[in-house]
Design a protein around this motif. Structure first.
Motif, PDB file in Angstrom:
ATOM      1  N   LEU A 122     114.227 136.615  73.626  1.00 37.31           N
ATOM      2  CA  LEU A 122     115.254 137.640  73.786  1.00 37.31           C
ATOM      3  C   LEU A 122     115.361 138.526  72.545  1.00 37.31           C
ATOM      4  CD1 LEU A 122     118.055 135.516  75.512  1.00 37.31           C
ATOM      5  CD2 LEU A 122     116.487 137.132  76.583  1.00 37.31           C
ATOM      6  N   ALA A 123     115.178 137.925  71.352  1.00 38.01           N
ATOM      7  CA  ALA A 123     115.249 138.713  70.118  1.00 38.01           C
ATOM      8  C   ALA A 123     114.111 139.729  70.029  1.00 38.01           C
ATOM      9  CB  ALA A 123     115.212 137.786  68.910  1.00 38.01           C
ATOM     10  N   GLU A 124     112.938 139.355  70.574  1.00 37.43           N
ATOM     11  CA  GLU A 124     111.793 140.260  70.563  1.00 37.43           C
ATOM     12  C   GLU A 124     111.844 141.275  71.696  1.00 37.43           C
ATOM     13  OE1 GLU A 124     108.368 137.790  70.693  1.00 37.43           O
ATOM     14  OE2 GLU A 124     108.840 136.750  68.820  1.00 37.43           O
ATOM     15  N   LYS A 125     112.888 141.175  72.525  1.00 39.62           N
ATOM     16  CA  LYS A 125     113.071 142.074  73.669  1.00 39.62           C
ATOM     17  C   LYS A 125     111.858 142.040  74.596  1.00 39.62           C
ATOM     18  CE  LYS A 125     116.339 145.169  71.405  1.00 39.62           C
ATOM     19  NZ  LYS A 125     116.712 146.548  71.079  1.00 39.62           N
ATOM     20  N   LYS A 126     111.324 140.823  74.746  1.00 40.81           N
ATOM     21  CA  LYS A 126     110.204 140.629  75.658  1.00 40.81           C
ATOM     22  C   LYS A 126     110.732 140.256  77.036  1.00 40.81           C
ATOM     23  CE  LYS A 126     106.635 139.086  72.408  1.00 40.81           C
ATOM     24  NZ  LYS A 126     105.727 137.972  72.054  1.00 40.81           N
ATOM     25  N   CYS A 127     110.051 140.747  78.038  1.00 39.69           N
ATOM     26  CA  CYS A 127     110.429 140.396  79.403  1.00 39.69           C
ATOM     27  C   CYS A 127     110.041 138.935  79.647  1.00 39.69           C
ATOM     28  CB  CYS A 127     109.704 141.309  80.394  1.00 39.69           C
ATOM     29  SG  CYS A 127     110.275 141.073  82.063  1.00 39.69           S
ATOM     30  N   PRO A 128     110.985 138.032  79.945  1.00 41.02           N
ATOM     31  CA  PRO A 128     110.648 136.609  80.085  1.00 41.02           C
ATOM     32  C   PRO A 128     109.768 136.347  81.295  1.00 41.02           C
ATOM     33  CG  PRO A 128     112.913 137.014  80.756  1.00 41.02           C
ATOM     34  CD  PRO A 128     112.403 138.297  80.185  1.00 41.02           C
ATOM     35  N   ASP A 129     108.874 135.360  81.163  1.00 40.87           N
ATOM     36  CA  ASP A 129     108.045 134.984  82.304  1.00 40.87           C
ATOM     37  C   ASP A 129     108.866 134.110  83.255  1.00 40.87           C
ATOM     38  OD1 ASP A 129     108.201 132.488  81.134  1.00 40.87           O
ATOM     39  OD2 ASP A 129     106.170 132.520  80.336  1.00 40.87           O
ATOM     40  N   HIS A 130     108.212 133.644  84.330  1.00 45.08           N
ATOM     41  CA  HIS A 130     108.926 132.925  85.392  1.00 45.08           C
ATOM     42  C   HIS A 130     109.607 131.666  84.857  1.00 45.08           C
ATOM     43  CE1 HIS A 130     109.885 131.589  89.435  1.00 45.08           C
ATOM     44  NE2 HIS A 130     109.264 130.452  89.205  1.00 45.08           N
ATOM     45  N   ILE A 134     113.738 130.775  84.533  1.00 45.27           N
ATOM     46  CA  ILE A 134     114.364 129.569  85.080  1.00 45.27           C
ATOM     47  C   ILE A 134     115.203 128.881  84.005  1.00 45.27           C
ATOM     48  CG2 ILE A 134     113.881 127.240  85.947  1.00 45.27           C
ATOM     49  CD1 ILE A 134     111.509 128.425  87.437  1.00 45.27           C
ATOM     50  N   ARG A 135     114.666 128.825  82.768  1.00 43.57           N
ATOM     51  CA  ARG A 135     115.406 128.211  81.663  1.00 43.57           C
ATOM     52  C   ARG A 135     116.727 128.942  81.413  1.00 43.57           C
ATOM     53  NH1 ARG A 135     114.656 124.578  77.652  1.00 43.57           N
ATOM     54  NH2 ARG A 135     113.866 125.938  76.004  1.00 43.57           N
ATOM     55  N   ILE A 136     116.675 130.272  81.418  1.00 41.34           N
ATOM     56  CA  ILE A 136     117.890 131.063  81.192  1.00 41.34           C
ATOM     57  C   ILE A 136     118.909 130.795  82.297  1.00 41.34           C
ATOM     58  CG2 ILE A 136     118.821 133.416  81.108  1.00 41.34           C
ATOM     59  CD1 ILE A 136     116.137 134.268  79.825  1.00 41.34           C
ATOM     60  N   ILE A 137     118.438 130.794  83.549  1.00 39.63           N
ATOM     61  CA  ILE A 137     119.329 130.558  84.690  1.00 39.63           C
ATOM     62  C   ILE A 137     119.945 129.168  84.616  1.00 39.63           C
ATOM     63  CG2 ILE A 137     119.319 130.169  87.191  1.00 39.63           C
ATOM     64  CD1 ILE A 137     119.512 133.090  86.452  1.00 39.63           C
ATOM     65  N   SER A 379     103.903 153.575  88.738  1.00 34.59           N
ATOM     66  CA  SER A 379     102.731 152.872  89.271  1.00 34.59           C
ATOM     67  C   SER A 379     102.748 151.383  88.959  1.00 34.59           C
ATOM     68  CB  SER A 379     101.442 153.500  88.717  1.00 34.59           C
ATOM     69  OG  SER A 379     101.436 153.440  87.302  1.00 34.59           O
ATOM     70  N   SER A 380     103.487 150.947  87.910  1.00 37.61           N
ATOM     71  CA  SER A 380     103.526 149.521  87.573  1.00 37.61           C
ATOM     72  C   SER A 380     104.269 148.709  88.625  1.00 37.61           C
ATOM     73  CB  SER A 380     104.200 149.317  86.207  1.00 37.61           C
ATOM     74  OG  SER A 380     105.575 149.658  86.263  1.00 37.61           O
ATOM     75  N   LEU A 381     105.092 149.384  89.455  1.00 35.76           N
ATOM     76  CA  LEU A 381     105.783 148.700  90.552  1.00 35.76           C
ATOM     77  C   LEU A 381     104.964 148.734  91.840  1.00 35.76           C
ATOM     78  CD1 LEU A 381     109.425 150.012  90.006  1.00 35.76           C
ATOM     79  CD2 LEU A 381     108.413 147.868  89.231  1.00 35.76           C
ATOM     80  N   PHE A 382     103.770 149.311  91.760  1.00 32.69           N
ATOM     81  CA  PHE A 382     102.900 149.425  92.925  1.00 32.69           C
ATOM     82  C   PHE A 382     101.641 148.565  92.748  1.00 32.69           C
ATOM     83  CE2 PHE A 382      99.585 151.484  95.470  1.00 32.69           C
ATOM     84  CZ  PHE A 382     100.230 151.662  96.687  1.00 32.69           C
ATOM     85  N   ALA A 383     100.956 148.728  91.630  1.00 32.74           N
ATOM     86  CA  ALA A 383      99.722 147.966  91.387  1.00 32.74           C
ATOM     87  C   ALA A 383      99.499 147.806  89.891  1.00 32.74           C
ATOM     88  CB  ALA A 383      98.525 148.664  92.025  1.00 32.74           C
ATOM     89  N   ALA A 384      99.046 146.621  89.498  1.00 34.03           N
ATOM     90  CA  ALA A 384      98.642 146.356  88.113  1.00 34.03           C
ATOM     91  C   ALA A 384      97.117 146.289  88.100  1.00 34.03           C
ATOM     92  CB  ALA A 384      99.245 145.050  87.622  1.00 34.03           C
ATOM     93  N   VAL A 385      96.473 147.338  87.574  1.00 33.54           N
ATOM     94  CA  VAL A 385      95.012 147.445  87.590  1.00 33.54           C
ATOM     95  C   VAL A 385      94.466 146.901  86.274  1.00 33.54           C
ATOM     96  CG1 VAL A 385      93.046 148.978  87.867  1.00 33.54           C
ATOM     97  CG2 VAL A 385      95.182 149.462  89.076  1.00 33.54           C
ATOM     98  N   ASN A 386      93.736 145.797  86.372  1.00 34.29           N
ATOM     99  CA  ASN A 386      93.159 145.122  85.189  1.00 34.29           C
ATOM    100  C   ASN A 386      94.240 144.803  84.157  1.00 34.29           C
ATOM    101  OD1 ASN A 386      90.560 145.282  86.275  1.00 34.29           O
ATOM    102  ND2 ASN A 386      90.209 147.301  85.380  1.00 34.29           N
ATOM    103  N   GLU A 387      95.452 144.520  84.626  1.00 32.01           N
ATOM    104  CA  GLU A 387      96.569 144.175  83.744  1.00 32.01           C
ATOM    105  C   GLU A 387      97.353 143.002  84.332  1.00 32.01           C
ATOM    106  OE1 GLU A 387      99.034 147.582  83.405  1.00 32.01           O
ATOM    107  OE2 GLU A 387      97.656 148.727  82.138  1.00 32.01           O
ATOM    108  N   GLU A 388      98.226 142.453  83.494  1.00 32.94           N
ATOM    109  CA  GLU A 388      99.101 141.378  83.961  1.00 32.94           C
ATOM    110  C   GLU A 388     100.218 141.960  84.820  1.00 32.94           C
ATOM    111  OE1 GLU A 388     102.109 137.957  82.105  1.00 32.94           O
ATOM    112  OE2 GLU A 388     100.978 139.308  80.792  1.00 32.94           O
ATOM    113  N   VAL A 389     100.527 141.285  85.922  1.00 35.84           N
ATOM    114  CA  VAL A 389     101.618 141.723  86.799  1.00 35.84           C
ATOM    115  C   VAL A 389     102.951 141.435  86.119  1.00 35.84           C
ATOM    116  CG1 VAL A 389     102.793 141.254  88.982  1.00 35.84           C
ATOM    117  CG2 VAL A 389     100.309 141.412  88.916  1.00 35.84           C
ATOM    118  N   LYS A 390     103.827 142.451  86.059  1.00 39.43           N
ATOM    119  CA  LYS A 390     105.129 142.301  85.394  1.00 39.43           C
ATOM    120  C   LYS A 390     106.307 142.475  86.347  1.00 39.43           C
ATOM    121  CE  LYS A 390     103.370 143.831  80.900  1.00 39.43           C
ATOM    122  NZ  LYS A 390     103.494 144.837  79.808  1.00 39.43           N
TER     123      LYS A 390
END
Length: 467
Positions: A122-130, A134-137, A379-390
């Protein structure tokens, strides 16, 4: 809390990540009254780990403070009732208590002290993974239960308070404008998950009875309990679906899904029989993972398209092929996509191939991936091309899109891979179908693209047009 049994105290410990203490509390027969009577010396004898001692004493202290505050409020009300008996009496007194408790909860709530690893993310303002979400919830749920004095039934306003506090403290968690609804739903689902196996808490039993759950059933796994809930849902169905019939259909589907050679005709039949239960689960906002656990064939593109056809009477895959064949050349000729990296990649690959089918395939793939650019959407909400899905909403994961031998298309929901797909037409069809089949709201930042596709799929009289 004073009236809690030993088992209720044990359940309370589990909810606060103090499950290690349960055997000792059972052995010493610590009821709710005994828990509140513990002093520092008793806690040291009862609990070995210093960390657990500190947490337990803190919880007891806070509860006693809340209790003393409530007692002072009671005294104030009694004094007021003597002065104004016609104002504070009966239902008015009950309403007064309820309003005061809500105001006290609202004004006093602060986010919990998250664990170190969560704080770092959270301090790094990174979007948490799945897993981090769950840990936050889990910590939010445990913290809410503490504020609610052990209750597992927050009201809507209390959910709103907690989620608002989270997003105000960490605005980057509101990823695509739907963050509030997604976090609130996840928090509600967590409370449902915690309530499900608890059988001896008076409030949980009362609400389970109220909403149709069976009393006194033995402890079962989460999946088995879900099957029991589904059986309860079909009690009003025709006679041939009563009893264990639905349970048998679902178990058969799960067994068949694990096989290499599947009886697709029978799969279709059983998916037809269970569609009303499936749709009710989805309309009631059951977690996607629970729906897929019971109906794993929704991971198969064929069944996803079939479900869409049962709902809309439209062959989504056939319509998507037609759309891309008709519009691909027009999309690629638009000025807005000329300098796009995908179009540049396409032009480079077109020079290396001469086969007509391969060229057509490449152009359709590029047209599919460039659609959000045409409409000025994200476009990131449509397709992630050669990238990690966020994105959490349905999105395509695409690798090597113009390499006929190594291209990969997959559909992701909540950052988890749902299905592998053969080509761009199947991928685009699966994306549109997923929003409808799983009843997922379309993000605003991709609304124009999906509106264009849906207007063509559903053959709207005045379909949306390319800019």
């Amino acid at each position: 809390m004073e009236s809690w049994s030993v088992e209720q105290v044990c359940n309370w410990l589990k909810l606060r990540n103090l499950g290690e203490l349960v055997p000792k509390f059972r052995e010493e027969e610590i009821s709710g009254a005994a828990l509140l009577a513990l002093n520092d010396r008793m806690v040291q004898q009862l609990v070995k780990k210093i960390g657990h001692q500190a947490v337990l004493m803190d919880l007891i202290k806070k509860y006693q403070q809340q209790k003393s505050g409530l007692e002072s409020l009671t005294y104030s009300c009694e004094t007021a009732s003597q002065k104004f008996p016609e104002v504070i009496s009966g239902k008015n007194l009950k309403s007064f208590f309820a309003r005061h408790k809500m105001l006290q909860w609202t004004s006093s709530y602060v986010l919990p002290d998250f664990p170190y690893d969560v704080k770092c993310i959270l301090a790094e303002k990174k979007c948490p993974d799945h897993s981090m979400r769950i840990r936050i919830i889990e910590f939010l749920q445990a913290d809410m239960t503490k504020y609610l004095e052990g209750s597992l039934y927050p009201n809507s306003q209390q959910y709103n308070i907690v989620v608002n506090a989270l997003l105000q403290a960490y605005p980057f968690l509101d990823e695509d404008g739907n963050g509030f609804l997604l976090w609130k739903r996840a928090l509600k689902d967590r409370f449902k998950y915690v309530r499900r196996p608890i059988e001896d808490d008076e409030q949980v039993l009362r609400n389970k009875c109220k909403f149709g759950h069976r009393r006194g059933r033995s402890k079962k796994s989460f999946a088995e309990n879900t099957l029991d809930d589904i059986q309860g849902m079909v009690e009003e169905e025709p006679a041939h679906l009563k009893g264990s019939a639905m349970d048998l259909h679902i178990k058969w589907l799960n067994r068949e899904y694990t096989k290499t050679q599947r009886n697709w005709e029978e799969v279709d039949n059983r998916m037809n029989v269970t569609i009303e239960i499936r749709r009710k689960m989805i309309s009631d906002k059951a977690p996607l993972k629970d729906v897929l656990r019971l109906f794993p064939f929704l991971r198969c593109p064929y069944q996803l398209f079939r479900e869409f056809q049962l709902l809309t009477h439209m062959d989504i895959h056939k319509k998507t092929v037609e759309i891309l064949e008709i519009y691909s050349e027009n999309i690629l000729s638009l000025y807005v996509v000329r300098n796009n990296p995908i179009n540049i990649m396409l032009q480079e690959n077109l020079k290396q191939n001469t086969e007509e089918d391969v060229l057509k395939y490449m152009k359709m793939t590029a047209a599919c991936l460039l659609l959000p650019e045409v409409f000025g959407d994200d476009s990131s909400l449509f397709a992630a091309v050669n990238e990690e899905v966020k994105a959490l909403t349905p999105v395509l994961g695409v690798k090597n899109p113009f390499n006929v031998n190594s291209c990969e298309f997959a559909l992701y929901i909540e950052r988890e891979e749902l299905a592998q797909l053969d080509d761009c037409t199947m991928a685009l069809a699966a994306l549109v179908a997923a929003f409808h089949v799983f009843d997922i709201p379309c993000p605003k930042r991709i609304h124009r693209t999906l509106n264009f596709l849906e207007s063509l799929v559903f053959e709207v009289r005045n379909p949306a047009s390319l800019p």
